[in-house]
Design a protein around this motif. Structure first.
Motif, mmCIF file in Angstrom:
data_model
loop_
_atom_site.group_PDB
_atom_site.id
_atom_site.type_symbol
_atom_site.label_atom_id
_atom_site.label_comp_id
_atom_site.label_asym_id
_atom_site.label_seq_id
_atom_site.Cartn_x
_atom_site.Cartn_y
_atom_site.Cartn_z
ATOM 1 N N CYS A 249 0.834 -1.203 0.000
ATOM 2 C CA CYS A 249 0.000 0.000 0.000
ATOM 3 C C CYS A 249 0.870 1.254 0.000
ATOM 4 O O CYS A 249 1.752 1.413 0.849
ATOM 5 C CB CYS A 249 -0.894 -0.014 1.231
ATOM 6 S SG CYS A 249 -2.259 1.153 1.173
ATOM 7 N N TYR A 256 -6.816 5.432 7.300
ATOM 8 C CA TYR A 256 -6.649 4.006 7.017
ATOM 9 C C TYR A 256 -7.580 3.576 5.890
ATOM 10 O O TYR A 256 -8.771 3.886 5.895
ATOM 11 C CB TYR A 256 -6.964 3.172 8.258
ATOM 12 C CG TYR A 256 -6.051 3.426 9.438
ATOM 13 C CD1 TYR A 256 -4.692 3.637 9.254
ATOM 14 C CD2 TYR A 256 -6.548 3.435 10.746
ATOM 15 C CE1 TYR A 256 -3.846 3.856 10.333
ATOM 16 C CE2 TYR A 256 -5.713 3.651 11.832
ATOM 17 C CZ TYR A 256 -4.370 3.868 11.617
ATOM 18 O OH TYR A 256 -3.542 4.084 12.681
ATOM 19 N N ASP A 279 3.017 -1.560 4.268
ATOM 20 C CA ASP A 279 2.465 -0.205 4.196
ATOM 21 C C ASP A 279 3.619 0.795 4.179
ATOM 22 O O ASP A 279 4.259 1.038 5.198
ATOM 23 C CB ASP A 279 1.565 0.049 5.410
ATOM 24 C CG ASP A 279 0.804 1.361 5.308
ATOM 25 O OD1 ASP A 279 0.991 2.084 4.307
ATOM 26 O OD2 ASP A 279 0.019 1.655 6.234
ATOM 27 N N SER A 281 3.151 3.926 3.197
ATOM 28 C CA SER A 281 2.500 5.237 3.202
ATOM 29 C C SER A 281 2.765 5.955 4.522
ATOM 30 O O SER A 281 2.846 5.342 5.579
ATOM 31 C CB SER A 281 0.984 5.086 3.030
ATOM 32 O OG SER A 281 0.664 4.252 1.952
ATOM 33 N N ARG A 284 0.101 6.352 7.607
ATOM 34 C CA ARG A 284 -0.134 4.953 7.286
ATOM 35 C C ARG A 284 -1.547 4.735 6.750
ATOM 36 O O ARG A 284 -2.488 5.402 7.170
ATOM 37 C CB ARG A 284 0.095 4.081 8.526
ATOM 38 C CG ARG A 284 1.556 3.979 8.949
ATOM 39 C CD ARG A 284 1.695 3.327 10.298
ATOM 40 N NE ARG A 284 1.079 4.139 11.351
ATOM 41 C CZ ARG A 284 0.938 3.741 12.608
ATOM 42 N NH1 ARG A 284 1.365 2.539 12.974
ATOM 43 N NH2 ARG A 284 0.381 4.533 13.501
ATOM 44 N N ASN A 285 -1.662 3.810 5.830
ATOM 45 C CA ASN A 285 -2.955 3.497 5.207
ATOM 46 C C ASN A 285 -3.526 2.165 5.651
ATOM 47 O O ASN A 285 -4.648 1.814 5.296
ATOM 48 C CB ASN A 285 -2.830 3.492 3.683
ATOM 49 C CG ASN A 285 -2.598 4.874 3.088
ATOM 50 O OD1 ASN A 285 -2.235 4.992 1.930
ATOM 51 N ND2 ASN A 285 -2.780 5.928 3.876
ATOM 52 N N ILE A 286 -2.745 1.395 6.409
ATOM 53 C CA ILE A 286 -3.225 0.118 6.939
ATOM 54 C C ILE A 286 -3.252 0.213 8.462
ATOM 55 O O ILE A 286 -2.247 0.530 9.097
ATOM 56 C CB ILE A 286 -2.347 -1.072 6.501
ATOM 57 C CG1 ILE A 286 -2.278 -1.148 4.976
ATOM 58 C CG2 ILE A 286 -2.886 -2.381 7.071
ATOM 59 C CD1 ILE A 286 -1.412 -2.280 4.446
ATOM 60 N N ASP A 300 5.403 -1.873 8.324
ATOM 61 C CA ASP A 300 5.287 -0.485 7.882
ATOM 62 C C ASP A 300 6.660 0.055 7.500
ATOM 63 O O ASP A 300 7.650 -0.687 7.477
ATOM 64 C CB ASP A 300 4.603 0.390 8.945
ATOM 65 C CG ASP A 300 5.374 0.444 10.264
ATOM 66 O OD1 ASP A 300 6.626 0.422 10.234
ATOM 67 O OD2 ASP A 300 4.727 0.521 11.333
#
Length: 304
Positions: A249, A256, A279, A281, A284-286, A300
């Motif tokens: 991601c 998220y 992840d 990002s 963070r996106n998760i 991450d």
């Protein structure tokens, strides 16, 4: 006039804190205006990447400038307290600030030394500052010189000889879990630069199938064609996650996109076969609570 820097990076703060200070592109003008409203701040630039958030400024007085930028950071997010933030910040002035910017632009201070993305990020941050009239003669000269130095470092040294990136590190992490990617399916969520680099690395390592999704269906289709992958409608990607052994991601979303319930459904549909999520990002996106899901393994940016 004094050149100063206040910031935090992967060396001083975890992603849980760094992500709270990231300003969305849509609010960059507002943030720079807020920075420039502080007494004694004459010029300013906000540099933010997956590994750092830094403010470079020209101030009337060094200590007053440090305090102004520290206050700017504390005011960026309601859940950030001064007690939480101050021990993580570094403050440099004059030669130390200049040297730091040169090192950052040259990728000598990056999580992955030699990665090429940081120079573009410095240029983008400089352009944002120019667009919103936040820079002046001093910062303009400094940043242009930093860009020039970074280019010389890349062309006159061997730092770029084995060029790697955060995306490359993520793929290497995937290879450690699945030694043979040729039998694996990967889902890429996002169509930014890091996602494109990850797709290229995955294809180079012979991954079996690449699923791609982004909010822009045209970009997803273009990327799918470029990497011989399959485009997935963004609104449907969670329902298709069970098809992927690896989910990577990398988007600019400020929230998220994938939660524990989404991953639980994917694992059930996979008959409890492990699913590996990366992840990269920031923010963070998760959801980090995904780590509590059996047979789901989340990494991450700080794990790379």
């Amino acid at each position: 006039m004094n050149i100063i820097l206040v910031g935090l990076s992967h060396k001083t703060a975890p992603v849980e804190l760094r992500e709270l200070l990231v300003v969305p592109d849509s609010r960059m003008g507002e943030a720079l205006n807020r920075l420039m409203a502080h007494e004694g701040i004459r010029e300013g630039m906000l540099l933010q990447t997956c590994n750092r958030v830094e403010v470079y400024a020209v101030a009337d007085h060094v200590e007053q400038g440090f305090s102004a930028i520290q206050e700017f950071f504390v005011d960026t997010h309601l859940s950030v307290s001064a007690e939480q933030l101050m021990p993580r910040l570094y403050c440099h002035a004059e030669d130390r600030a200049i040297t730091h910017l040169f090192r950052v632009a040259s990728s000598l201070d990056s999580l992955v030394v030699g990665e090429p993305q940081i120079l573009r990020q410095v240029k983008d941050s400089f352009q944002d500052a120019l667009t919103h009239n936040a820079t002046g003669v001093i910062l303009n000269k400094l940043v242009k010189k930093a860009i020039s130095v970074a280019k010389r470092v890349r062309t006159e040294t061997r730092i770029a000889e084995n060029a790697v990136s955060v995306s490359y590190a993520a793929v290497e992490l995937a290879k450690k879990v699945f030694s043979n990617l040729a039998a694996r399916t990967v889902m890429l969520v996002g169509a930014g630069e890091m996602a494109k680099l990850a797709a290229q690395h995955l294809v180079n390592h012979g991954v079996h199938e690449v699923l791609l999704t982004t909010r822009d269906p045209i970009r997803a289709t273009d990327m799918a064609a470029r990497f011989n992958g399959v485009s997935i409608p963004f609104e449907d990607f969670r329902a298709d996650m069970h098809r992927a052994d690896i989910v990577l991601c990398s988007t600019g979303a400020s929230h998220y996109l994938i939660g524990p319930e989404d991953v639980e459904r994917a694992v059930r549909a996979r008959w409890n076969q492990p699913i590996f999520l990366i992840d990269v990002s920031v923010p963070r996106n998760i959801d980090p609570d995904v780590r509590q899901v059996d047979n789901a393994f989340l990494f991450d940016i700080d794990d790379l």
